[in-house]
Design an enzyme around this catalytic site. Structure first.
Site, PDB file in Angstrom:
ATOM      1  N   HIS A  48      55.026  41.590 -22.043  1.00  0.00           N
ATOM      2  CA  HIS A  48      55.258  42.752 -21.199  1.00  0.00           C
ATOM      3  C   HIS A  48      56.741  43.064 -21.091  1.00  0.00           C
ATOM      4  CE1 HIS A  48      51.048  42.943 -19.707  1.00  0.00           C
ATOM      5  NE2 HIS A  48      51.070  41.705 -20.155  1.00  0.00           N
ATOM      6  N   LYS A  76      87.563  25.173 -24.357  1.00  0.00           N
ATOM      7  CA  LYS A  76      87.965  24.110 -23.423  1.00  0.00           C
ATOM      8  C   LYS A  76      89.480  23.988 -23.328  1.00  0.00           C
ATOM      9  CE  LYS A  76      83.862  21.190 -23.251  1.00  0.00           C
ATOM     10  NZ  LYS A  76      83.233  19.911 -23.610  1.00  0.00           N
ATOM     11  N   GLU A  98      73.738  24.515 -31.319  1.00  0.00           N
ATOM     12  CA  GLU A  98      74.880  23.644 -31.635  1.00  0.00           C
ATOM     13  C   GLU A  98      74.785  23.007 -33.018  1.00  0.00           C
ATOM     14  OE1 GLU A  98      75.674  20.718 -28.610  1.00  0.00           O
ATOM     15  OE2 GLU A  98      76.758  22.186 -27.401  1.00  0.00           O
TER      16      GLU A  98
END
Lengths: 438, 438
Positions: free
Chosen positions: A315, A429, A286
């Site tokens: 791994h 939003k 952010e």
């Protein structure tokens, strides 16, 4: 014990003089940070650095939390900056293994997104605990007071709470901006209320009530954590650039960015630091992921933060890290002394399988793996630095978080972006509001 | 219910004809996959696709697992390809919240890296469970039989086991390559043994004993999972490229790679799929992160896989994803129907905070958020595709894993790298051996 230690010389991909000369650009910013620190107030967005030494406010938060130290569960309802800090500290200190029987302190539960299966699981735990007479504290944390996921989860859990706990008002703590709508409602409903200072952004709020209240209620030694933060603030505000870890670390990230290296892997050699990695991921994502720079020019700046856990991810990711594109700068974090000391038992029949590990300490094996990886990084000219934590204790976690928050403010300054806003979050939003409203 | 669904048209950043034309390059590879499938044997590295339909072997694994379904804990000792598959499936089906009281089945514990605090926590759980008469099965999984971390953790837990459980030999299952050193020792020590076929690599082994044994012992409906895998294999081996999701998905990743887009974010809108993300991260990281191409030319190929969880990471990464560099291709995964249906209760006093969510279903809110994000991605010209899972059930998880494994073989083919080896992992291992030996 000494402080956490940041090492980069000879491995970070740049000469010391290149690093110093980039870091020196920060002089005006360091000046402003020192002014913010001197003021002790919250009038500037840098002022999150004043939280750890804010005795009045800390005392008030810890007093309220002290009332809940008999709680079996501390339930944090919050998302992003409202819970990542508490989660990072709790897991680092108490361990990831939530079913560990060793802890006598409270367990923490985190209700973040609107996942019906997760909230049902948390609801079941709460219902069962309340029915068997155990105490629970619910802490709803939302700076704006209107975060969709947080309000949704709060409504679901409140519904359970009201049915099972007559004294429910006394077990709910609201943490929000003063004068948010939620603040007003909490006053009217006679719930406990704590404040996040207005200029302190979510991702810089771990040392505000957002972090301190739930952590103290869950048995974390918050005072030690704040002590560590204050120690580190001293170092990171130093004008002596060669001794300022935040300035040096930001400078290296900046130099890589300019060279086109735009992935930063935080590689923690300790399972319990995975959530600290997720906290840092938000901090970096952010703070420097920005469409526009400070002058309003479109730049699409940003460094993609990734989190790896050693040795597990060797791994899974070592092949890419050692053979793949040269597009990453890695920050290893290692722990010098774990809480437990484990010696590998010798078992004659199994010796042929791994002849070199028997009778050795497990930390020694972990260190050998990390050193092996760093040697391979050096041979392959893969740049890295290292943060060494003496222990996963409150003090050093406090140091680590403060180090990283100041580093990020400096990185924003070097990249000429605003490290305190997040304007593009609004892009989705507003689309979501349209859909929900329709 | 219908199968899982892969959608990309109009959002993936390329026209359909571009995608088809890249996917058509896979014709010879699809031919070879069909030959491997037809043979039904394990003579080729592609032959992991034969595992789900290998009735003899599956029966044998499930019979052994059936002896342990009364176990309270299934402890998997393994790392990378030896535990990521089992972890992904278990969490997807049973949920991440390990302290959920609802499950009557076994809990799984995973001992992976040599973290002294983690293994101490697991050791404590085992000791307490054994002392109160509960059954535990330990499954040590290592293909080579010599993985340092796995042998170290096995030695530590074996030591506890031998002290607390007289019948310990009967509660240990070793999963390894036939004729590894560990296999020989397990024979001599009279432990249960299961085989991973030699040509099946760790990251392609989830449908071998490595995944099937512990999952069945922990109460997962393994037969449904294999049924799903077989269904998906049919689609992904189709020569009708426009209906082959693995070929289409690989083609899109390849086209982005050629354009310089070398980060692929797997964005899961369901908490319980985070470990599936970690499994995929290994699959992609190791399979296409390569120093050399098939002709031996140095290419440093690779796509960096990242994992995000919705809506949580919108509050941490959306700013970067929507405002930052154009260096990512995103694969959203959503779940159509969660296990639980949760309606947001209405609570008059809180209505002003989030007026549009009360009385709505939680899944509906999650969907609205995802749709909002996708709309913002489209406006911002951020490329994405979507995988839709009807449910987080065994069948669809089986479909998802098989889809992704075949996709990765195809992607290796398009990038002209070997998707089955991991030669550079040796770079750090040899350094570590030097340090441990000294």
């Amino acid at each position: 014990m000494a402080d956490i230690k940041f090492s980069y010389q000879g491995t970070c991909g740049f000469s010391n003089s290149e690093v110093y000369s980039a870091a020196k650009k920060l002089a005006p910013e360091i000046q402003m940070m020192n002014e913010a620190a001197k003021s002790g107030n919250y009038n500037d967005e840098r002022s999150s650095i004043n939280l750890p030494a804010d005795r009045g406010s800390v005392k008030c938060i810890l007093e309220l939390a002290g009332k809940f130290t008999n709680a079996e569960y501390v339930v944090v309802i919050g998302i992003g900056g409202s819970n990542l800090g508490a989660m990072a500290v709790f897991e680092a200190i108490k361990g990831r293994l939530c079913s560990s029987p060793s802890g006598s302190n409270a367990k923490m539960l985190f209700a973040d997104t609107v996942d019906p299966d997760s909230i049902t699981g948390i609801g079941d735990i709460i219902r069962n605990a309340l029915k068997s007479g155990k105490k629970i504290v619910i802490n709803a944390v939302t700076k704006s007071g209107t975060t969709t996921e947080t309000i949704a989860n709060f409504l679901v859990l409140l519904d359970i709470f009201k049915r099972c706990e007559p004294d429910y008002r006394n077990c709910i703590v609201i943490t929000t901006d003063r004068n948010s709508k939620l603040w007003e409602i909490a006053v009217r409903e006679k719930l406990h209320i704590l404040e996040i200072p207005g200029k302190v952004g979510g991702r810089y709020s771990v040392f505000s009530a957002a972090g301190l209240f739930p952590l103290k209620a869950a048995g974390i030694n918050v005072s030690d954590m704040l002590k560590g933060a204050i120690e580190m603030r001293g170092q990171c505000l130093s004008n002596d650039i060669e001794k300022n870890p935040a300035a040096l670390s930001a400078a290296i990230l900046y130099l890589h960015y300019r060279k086109g290296i735009r992935i930063n892997d935080s590689f923690f050699f300790a399972n319990d630091l995975e959530s600290a990695g997720k906290w840092y991921r938000q901090l970096m994502g952010e703070s420097v992921g920005k469409k526009n720079d400070l002058s309003g020019r479109a730049v699409n700046a940003g460094i993609t933060p990734t989190v790896s856990i050693g040795s597990t991810d060797l791994h899974s990711m070592a092949q890419l890290y050692l053979g793949g594109p040269y597009d990453k700068y890695t920050t290893f974090t290692r722990v010098q002394k774990f809480r437990n000391s484990v010696k590998i038992p010798s078992y004659r029949e199994l010796v042929p399988l791994a002849p070199k590990i028997q009778e050795k300490g497990m930390t020694e094996i972990m260190d050998a793996i990390l050193k092996g990886v760093q040697a391979a990084f050096r041979s392959g000219k893969r740049p890295y630095s290292e943060v060494m934590l003496p222990e996963k204790s409150e003090r050093y976690i406090g140091q680590l978080l403060q180090f990283k928050m100041i580093e990020m403010m400096y990185l924003g300054s070097l990249l000429e972006v605003n490290p305190f806003d997040q304007p593009n979050v609004e892009d989705y939003k507003k689309e979501t509001r349209k859909i929900l409203g329709g």
